[in-house]
Structure formats: C-alpha cells, structure tokens
Design a protein around this motif. Structure first.
Motif, PDB file in Angstrom:
ATOM      1  N   SER A  27     -16.856  12.187 -12.586  1.00 13.37           N
ATOM      2  CA  SER A  27     -17.116  12.382 -11.156  1.00 13.37           C
ATOM      3  C   SER A  27     -17.907  11.228 -10.555  1.00 13.37           C
ATOM      4  CB  SER A  27     -17.858  13.701 -10.933  1.00 13.37           C
ATOM      5  OG  SER A  27     -17.020  14.802 -11.235  1.00 13.37           O
ATOM      6  N   ASN A  28     -18.791  10.620 -11.343  1.00 11.10           N
ATOM      7  CA  ASN A  28     -19.536   9.471 -10.823  1.00 11.10           C
ATOM      8  C   ASN A  28     -18.588   8.327 -10.477  1.00 11.10           C
ATOM      9  OD1 ASN A  28     -21.785  10.973 -11.311  1.00 11.10           O
ATOM     10  ND2 ASN A  28     -22.574   9.721 -12.994  1.00 11.10           N
ATOM     11  N   LEU A  29     -17.602   8.103 -11.342  1.00  6.21           N
ATOM     12  CA  LEU A  29     -16.652   7.023 -11.084  1.00  6.21           C
ATOM     13  C   LEU A  29     -15.718   7.383  -9.935  1.00  6.21           C
ATOM     14  CD1 LEU A  29     -15.631   4.251 -11.820  1.00  6.21           C
ATOM     15  CD2 LEU A  29     -14.220   5.266 -13.621  1.00  6.21           C
ATOM     16  N   SER A  30     -15.315   8.642  -9.838  1.00  2.64           N
ATOM     17  CA  SER A  30     -14.451   9.032  -8.715  1.00  2.64           C
ATOM     18  C   SER A  30     -15.197   8.889  -7.395  1.00  2.64           C
ATOM     19  CB  SER A  30     -13.940  10.466  -8.887  1.00  2.64           C
ATOM     20  OG  SER A  30     -14.973  11.406  -8.704  1.00  2.64           O
ATOM     21  N   ALA A  31     -16.508   9.147  -7.404  1.00  2.00           N
ATOM     22  CA  ALA A  31     -17.308   8.964  -6.188  1.00  2.00           C
ATOM     23  C   ALA A  31     -17.377   7.487  -5.814  1.00  2.00           C
ATOM     24  CB  ALA A  31     -18.708   9.531  -6.394  1.00  2.00           C
ATOM     25  N   ALA A  32     -17.530   6.626  -6.813  1.00  2.00           N
ATOM     26  CA  ALA A  32     -17.559   5.183  -6.543  1.00  2.00           C
ATOM     27  C   ALA A  32     -16.219   4.723  -5.979  1.00  2.00           C
ATOM     28  CB  ALA A  32     -17.895   4.419  -7.817  1.00  2.00           C
ATOM     29  N   CYS A  33     -15.125   5.258  -6.530  1.00  2.00           N
ATOM     30  CA  CYS A  33     -13.789   4.892  -6.037  1.00  2.00           C
ATOM     31  C   CYS A  33     -13.568   5.368  -4.604  1.00  2.00           C
ATOM     32  CB  CYS A  33     -12.718   5.483  -6.950  1.00  2.00           C
ATOM     33  SG  CYS A  33     -12.631   4.722  -8.592  1.00  2.00           S
ATOM     34  N   ALA A  34     -14.230   6.456  -4.239  1.00  3.55           N
ATOM     35  CA  ALA A  34     -14.074   6.995  -2.886  1.00  3.55           C
ATOM     36  C   ALA A  34     -14.952   6.272  -1.874  1.00  3.55           C
ATOM     37  CB  ALA A  34     -14.403   8.486  -2.884  1.00  3.55           C
ATOM     38  N   ALA A  35     -15.884   5.450  -2.350  1.00  2.28           N
ATOM     39  CA  ALA A  35     -16.805   4.752  -1.448  1.00  2.28           C
ATOM     40  C   ALA A  35     -16.057   3.745  -0.586  1.00  2.28           C
ATOM     41  CB  ALA A  35     -17.889   4.050  -2.254  1.00  2.28           C
ATOM     42  N   GLU A  36     -16.661   3.404   0.536  1.00  2.41           N
ATOM     43  CA  GLU A  36     -16.027   2.452   1.453  1.00  2.41           C
ATOM     44  C   GLU A  36     -15.866   1.085   0.802  1.00  2.41           C
ATOM     45  OE1 GLU A  36     -16.747   0.584   5.934  1.00  2.41           O
ATOM     46  OE2 GLU A  36     -17.908   2.309   5.243  1.00  2.41           O
ATOM     47  N   ASP A  37     -16.856   0.671   0.015  1.00  7.85           N
ATOM     48  CA  ASP A  37     -16.800  -0.615  -0.689  1.00  7.85           C
ATOM     49  C   ASP A  37     -17.086  -0.357  -2.163  1.00  7.85           C
ATOM     50  OD1 ASP A  37     -17.160  -3.132  -1.811  1.00  7.85           O
ATOM     51  OD2 ASP A  37     -18.163  -3.956  -0.048  1.00  7.85           O
ATOM     52  N   PHE A  38     -16.028  -0.244  -2.949  1.00 11.86           N
ATOM     53  CA  PHE A  38     -16.150   0.098  -4.364  1.00 11.86           C
ATOM     54  C   PHE A  38     -17.031  -0.892  -5.114  1.00 11.86           C
ATOM     55  CE2 PHE A  38     -14.484  -0.666  -8.693  1.00 11.86           C
ATOM     56  CZ  PHE A  38     -14.766   0.563  -9.269  1.00 11.86           C
ATOM     57  N   HIS A  39     -16.808  -2.184  -4.916  1.00  5.25           N
ATOM     58  CA  HIS A  39     -17.521  -3.179  -5.714  1.00  5.25           C
ATOM     59  C   HIS A  39     -19.002  -3.257  -5.342  1.00  5.25           C
ATOM     60  CE1 HIS A  39     -13.948  -4.417  -7.765  1.00  5.25           C
ATOM     61  NE2 HIS A  39     -13.322  -4.642  -6.622  1.00  5.25           N
ATOM     62  N   SER A  40     -19.332  -2.995  -4.088  1.00  5.79           N
ATOM     63  CA  SER A  40     -20.749  -2.932  -3.719  1.00  5.79           C
ATOM     64  C   SER A  40     -21.410  -1.716  -4.357  1.00  5.79           C
ATOM     65  CB  SER A  40     -20.898  -2.875  -2.195  1.00  5.79           C
ATOM     66  OG  SER A  40     -20.531  -4.106  -1.609  1.00  5.79           O
ATOM     67  N   THR A  41     -20.685  -0.610  -4.405  1.00  5.44           N
ATOM     68  CA  THR A  41     -21.214   0.584  -5.062  1.00  5.44           C
ATOM     69  C   THR A  41     -21.469   0.312  -6.538  1.00  5.44           C
ATOM     70  OG1 THR A  41     -20.015   2.003  -3.516  1.00  5.44           O
ATOM     71  CG2 THR A  41     -20.763   3.014  -5.565  1.00  5.44           C
ATOM     72  N   MET A  42     -20.522  -0.361  -7.179  1.00 13.52           N
ATOM     73  CA  MET A  42     -20.694  -0.695  -8.596  1.00 13.52           C
ATOM     74  C   MET A  42     -21.859  -1.666  -8.789  1.00 13.52           C
ATOM     75  SD  MET A  42     -18.375   1.158 -10.010  1.00 13.52           S
ATOM     76  CE  MET A  42     -17.876   0.611 -11.641  1.00 13.52           C
ATOM     77  N   ALA A  43     -22.020  -2.606  -7.865  1.00  6.73           N
ATOM     78  CA  ALA A  43     -23.135  -3.553  -7.959  1.00  6.73           C
ATOM     79  C   ALA A  43     -24.468  -2.816  -7.909  1.00  6.73           C
ATOM     80  CB  ALA A  43     -23.046  -4.579  -6.832  1.00  6.73           C
ATOM     81  N   GLY A  44     -24.542  -1.780  -7.078  1.00 10.51           N
ATOM     82  CA  GLY A  44     -25.759  -0.985  -7.015  1.00 10.51           C
ATOM     83  C   GLY A  44     -26.084  -0.329  -8.347  1.00 10.51           C
ATOM     84  N   GLU A  45     -25.039   0.104  -9.076  1.00  7.14           N
ATOM     85  CA  GLU A  45     -25.247   0.715 -10.387  1.00  7.14           C
ATOM     86  C   GLU A  45     -25.701  -0.317 -11.415  1.00  7.14           C
ATOM     87  OE1 GLU A  45     -25.235   3.790 -10.988  1.00  7.14           O
ATOM     88  OE2 GLU A  45     -24.154   4.695  -9.317  1.00  7.14           O
ATOM     89  N   TYR A  46     -25.123  -1.516 -11.361  1.00  6.74           N
ATOM     90  CA  TYR A  46     -25.424  -2.527 -12.370  1.00  6.74           C
ATOM     91  C   TYR A  46     -26.787  -3.184 -12.158  1.00  6.74           C
ATOM     92  CZ  TYR A  46     -20.335  -2.270 -13.049  1.00  6.74           C
ATOM     93  OH  TYR A  46     -19.056  -1.834 -13.264  1.00  6.74           O
TER      94      TYR A  46
END
Length: 624
Positions: free
Chosen positions: A408-427
């Motif tokens: 679900s965490n990854l599906s939420a990131a995929c649903a975000a307006e900017d996927f790569h910015s969301t992933m950057a926040g995690e990293y």
C-alpha cells in the motif's frame, strides 16, 4: 522482380493441396532467398521482408500418418489463392516463429493472414520453459523427446546456401521442418495446461502476424531530406572532433583514448557487471584481476557517453560534440537501414516476437522498438486519413511492483502527483524536506536512479558509481527504500529465494517464467507482468476495433505502449476505447489488494505525440 531459387519444374500438387485444405491442422515452413539481389538490406537479407519466398512446405495428419507437400518459386496466382483458402478457413495453421513465415507469405496473399494460429516457438516458452534454454526448432524438438535425423540437423547449419544444394535435398529439408513443427504441436497439445493462457497467446499471435503483414508507412521523402541534413551535420562534427584530438570517431578504441586521456576523465572502476567495459574487456579483467585496463577493454557506447552528460556532470560540455556525433551517426545508419527494408512497398514490416524469458516482445528486421524520440519523429507515418498515436501505461513497472506485492505504501506513491518526488522524500528524509527547488531537482534525479536501478538488480557498488556517492550512502539509500516499502521488500526476498530453489516464478496472470539468477528475480516479475498486461491490451483493443467495424488498428507495441494507427473520423472513439481497455486489463480484485487501490493510467498525450509518433501528421486543431 522475383529471383527464383530453382529452375522449373515448379512444384504444385493439386491433389495434395486439396487434401491439405481439408485437414484440421496444417504446419507451414518456408525458405527465403538468402542471396542479396542488389537492393534491400544486405545484412541478413533472408530475414527481411523484401526477401522472396522460395519454398513453402506443408504438413498435415491423415489416417494417423503425417503427409507433406511442397511448393516452389516462382509462384503463380494458384499459390496465392490456395494460401488464402487455407488462412480463411477453420484450419489451425502451425509454424515455428510464425510471425516471420506469415509475414513473408502475406506477400502472396495480398496481406491475408490466418485466423487461427499456433506458434510452436511461442508455445515452447509458455508450456515448457527452461532456464537458459534455446527455443530453436531442433532444441524444442529435443526438449520434447522428438527424434531428428542427422541429415536434418546437418542441413540447419547450411540454410544460407540451400541454393547450392540439389533441389531434392532442399525440398526434403523444408518438408522435414514442416513435419517436425507438426510433431512439436502434437506433443505440446498433450501437455496439461491452463487453456485461458493458451488462448491469450494464440490470439496475440494472430495480431502480431497481422501487424507484421500490414506494416507501417515509411515517410520516405522526409527520411531522405533528414539524411542529407544529418550528413552535413556529421561532417561538421568530424572536423571539430579532429581539431580536438579525435581523428577517427568511428573507432571505439580511439574514443576510449579520447575520453580517458585527451579529456582527462578518470578511468572507471572495474566491476563484473559494469557497463563501462566491453564484454570482452570484462572477460579479460575477470581472468586477470591484476591486469591494467586497456583502451580495448572500455565501452564507448552511447549509454556510456550519456552517463557523462547527465545534469551537473563536470564532463558535460567537454563531451557534447562526441555525443552529438554518435547520435548523428546512429540516426543515419538507422534511417539508411529503414530505406533498405522498405524498398519493396515503402512500408516497414517489423517482426514483433518474444525476446526474453519474461515474455517481453521486441521488434526486428527492422528494429522499431529502440527508436529514440524525438530524433525519429516523422519517420513512420499513418496512411492517408490516419495518424500514429502512442498510448502508454504511466509508471507501469512501479505500479506492477505495487500490484504483485500488495504494498500500500508503494501504491500510494504511485498515486501521488509526482511519483519521483515522493520517492525522493522516502530516500532522503530530512534532506529532502529542507532542500530548495534546485536541490530538490537534483535529489529527484537521484531518486529516479535509485528506484529504477535497484528494481533492475543494481547493487550498492554500482548505485554508488551511478549516483557519485560513497558506498555507505548507497547502502543507506537501499535500506531506506526497503524500509519504506516493506511488503515489496518481503516479496522480493521471497522471489529471490524461490529462484534459487526452482529457477521459476509465476507472473500475475499465472504464466510461469524461467529466471537465470536470483539477482534479476524482481525485475522479471515486474517486467514480465507489464508484458502480460500489454499483450492482453493489444488483443482486446484489436478485437474491439474489429468487432466495431472500425478501420483504426494497432500498428506496433513498444515495451509499455501501444502505437495506434487511428482513422481521423474515428479519433475520439478509438482513443477513448483504447484508454478504457488498457486501464481495465488487470482484474479489479488484484487492483484492490492495496489501499489506495492500483489505478492504471493509459492516455495519449497529444501535445507530445505531435513531436513523436504523430509528427508530420494530422491532429485535431490543425490541417496537417
């Protein structure tokens, strides 16, 4: 002009062909002219669309015996009519690598292709896959325990010079291959298997054969103009590179010396899987760990040069001319090759076939899936009244990862307006939160490398090299990703363990794929899952167009996209129908295993399409 392989007599056994038409299953095998006639592609001419068919061998079962007959060039109208009758009926046509055989035969049928197909090559990958297996005709026969004569095995290596052999030997060889294809089919039908998966594969093969037979129009005047412009551009770049110390930019060894000596770029660190080294270089350095790196060990392919041109790279300005030269040279070579492939009818009849164990397709003769856009924009165009339109799945492999892991965490990131910015926040955590817009852009670029690099099996050392960070930092990024998406991390580990034990994995459709090493297990699950989704989308879109009496059709599939040839008077209907089908291929019960649910996105970007596959063609709002 047809270049006959043999002198008359022409073989045409009317009685045998009549009996063949009454068979429920008929295996077909063809031979093509391999001698280059002075036009068309010189390399692998016999595999290209312009190559004439020289032999058509047919095999079918009658009274528990396999019968064969053969047709030889030059062919007259009787052969075309026979093939159209064979293809139009309820007969199941069997072939090994059917897309090639049917594409070539379509030249004799006016474009008609079989309604019912069984490809023994494709079915071998589906029904009885094996790790590191060959799926050639003889290899598949061996895997199924079907004996093959020594003569047939010996002749396989002489296919390119059939024209030098006695006619009787060539005809026996072709009929033996047709007979063997039928025997393989009979054995494959005995394998207990999911009938739904078989049906999807047969329906897909029907569409791939249609695509190859139909082809896509080459924009010949535009290509010829581009070649003239590119030639002038290349001459300028050659002069500038010579002035800068690179006198032979076409030499890989000279380019390596230019990069690491003339331009002062530090030599890359050797690693067994490093893309900065050639295959031969990796073998040499693996065998001699203490050896010094030689110029011939180093790769100077376009992807290596591009890695030195990435944003914020200190080498960007120094290497721009070399990068431009390689791009121009590649483009000229590609365009000249396309002109050769289209010499017969001005169209590109690419073969789209399974290229990997994941089931992913690739095109060949000519290659069309590796086209770089917008460099190739306008090269292929729709017929009059049609426009090519790309409809691609957005963020397909990451969404597939969320789907199969139910993360679900990854599906939420995929649903975000900017996927790569969301992933950057995690990293990057606090670093991301405190970064300004310029810093965030750099971190977002790094996040893309982390996401895709680790998905494709990149370890900490390669990731550190790619990002330009320390090994400890790369390890920390990987751990941050694993912690952010725990379900995916657990399933990836389970998949790797299963591969170590069995060498096999199952995709979301139930299709079983072989995986050579645990290292690529997760990549196979995600890439293979997207391949299954796109294949089903191709089938459903094509069948929906046909059942609706529409003239629009799928022209090509490319990794995670369908390239449509859309009739202008069906524009809105065709695009809406395609998007609706593509976004609903995966069953809802799978999409709803996460919160939020997986919501597939597949819509044409018409603004971009004008500068990519739809360039030089009409779009709503213009008169072109």
């Amino acid at each position: 002009m047809q270049l006959p392989l043999f002198e008359p007599p022409v073989h045409f056994n009317r009685e045998a062909l009549g009996r063949c038409l009454h068979a429920a299953v008929v295996a077909v095998d063809i031979e093509t002219e391999t001698r280059w006639p002075g036009e068309g592609p010189r390399l692998d001419y016999g595999l290209s669309y312009p190559a004439d068919v020289t032999i058509i061998a047919l095999a079918w079962e009658e009274d528990h015996s396999i019968l064969t007959t053969v047709l030889t060039a030059p062919f007259d109208d009787r052969v075309g009519e026979f093939l159209k009758d064979l293809f139009a009926g309820n007969t199941l046509v069997v072939a090994h690598n059917a897309v090639f055989d049917i594409r070539q035969l379509s030249k004799l049928t006016g474009g008609h292709t079989p309604d019912h197909l069984w490809d023994t090559y494709v079915m071998a990958r589906l029904l009885h896959p094996a790790v590191n297996a060959s799926y050639s005709l003889l290899a598949v026969a061996a895997a199924l325990g079907i004996p093959v004569s020594e003569d047939q095995q010996s002749l396989k290596s002489q296919r390119g010079r059939l024209h030098t052999l006695p006619l009787s030997i060539a005809l026996d060889y072709a009929q033996a291959d047709a007979r063997l294809s039928l025997q393989i089919y009979q054995q494959q039908r005995q394998i207990p298997f999911n009938t739904e998966l078989i049906d999807w594969e047969c329906r897909a093969m029907r569409e791939y054969c249609r695509m190859a037979a139909r082809g896509v129009r080459l924009n010949t005047p535009f290509v010829e103009q581009r070649l003239s412009e590119l030639g002038q551009r290349r001459d300028i770049l050659v002069r500038r590179l010579a002035e800068d110390g690179l006198t032979t930019p076409g030499s890989p060894k000279a380019r390596a010396r230019y990069l690491y000596e003339t331009k002062g770029i530090p030599l890359p660190r050797y690693a067994p899987d490093s893309g900065y080294f050639t295959r031969a270089g990796r073998r040499r350095l693996a065998a001699q760990p203490d050896a010094e790196i030689q110029w011939s060990d180093l790769s100077t392919r376009t992807d290596v040069i591009e890695s030195y041109l990435e944003e914020h790279s200190p080498y960007r300005e120094r290497l721009q001319d070399l990068a431009d030269y390689l791009e121009t040279d590649w483009l000229m070579s590609t365009l000249n090759g396309l002109l050769e492939h289209a010499v017969l009818d001005g169209r590109l009849h690419s073969l789209v076939t399974i290229a990997t164990d994941t089931g992913r397709r690739a095109s060949s003769y000519p290659h069309m899936q590796n086209w770089k856009m917008p460099a190739m924009a306008g090269v292929a165009i729709g017929d009059d009244g049609f426009t090519l339109v790309e409809v691609d799945y957005s963020n397909a492999e990451n969404m597939m990862a969320a789907l199969i892991s139910a993360d679900s965490n990854l599906s939420a990131a995929c649903a975000a307006e900017d996927f790569h910015s969301t992933m950057a926040g995690e990293y990057f955590g606090a670093v991301w939160k405190e970064a300004d817009s310029t810093q965030r852009q750099r971190l977002r670029t790094m996040a893309k490398k982390i996401t895709y690099g680790t998905a494709y099996g990149m370890g900490a050392e390669r990731l550190a090299d790619s990002l330009g960070v320390t090994l400890d930092e790369a390890v920390a990024f990987i751990r941050a990703k694993d912690a952010a998406f725990p379900q995916m991390t657990r399933l990836r580990a389970a998949a790797q363990q299963q591969v170590r034990q069995t060498g096999l994995l199952k995709l979301w459709t139930g299709r079983q794929v072989t995986v050579p090493t645990a290292f690529v297990a997760w990549n196979y699950l995600c890439q293979g899952g997207v391949s299954e989704m796109l294949k089903r989308a191709l089938v459903l879109v094509s069948e929906a167009f046909e059942s609706g009496g529409m003239r629009s059709h799928v022209a090509l599939d490319i990794h995670d996209a369908l390239i449509l040839e859309v009739a202008h008077d069906e524009w809105d209907q065709a695009l809406a129908l395609t998007s609706q089908i593509m976004t609903s291929v995966v069953p809802n019960e799978l999409n709803h295993r996460t919160n939020p649910p997986i919501r597939w996105r597949a819509h044409p970007n018409l603004a971009q399409n004008r500068h990519k596959w739809g360039a030089q063609q009409w779009h709503p709002g213009n008169d072109k």
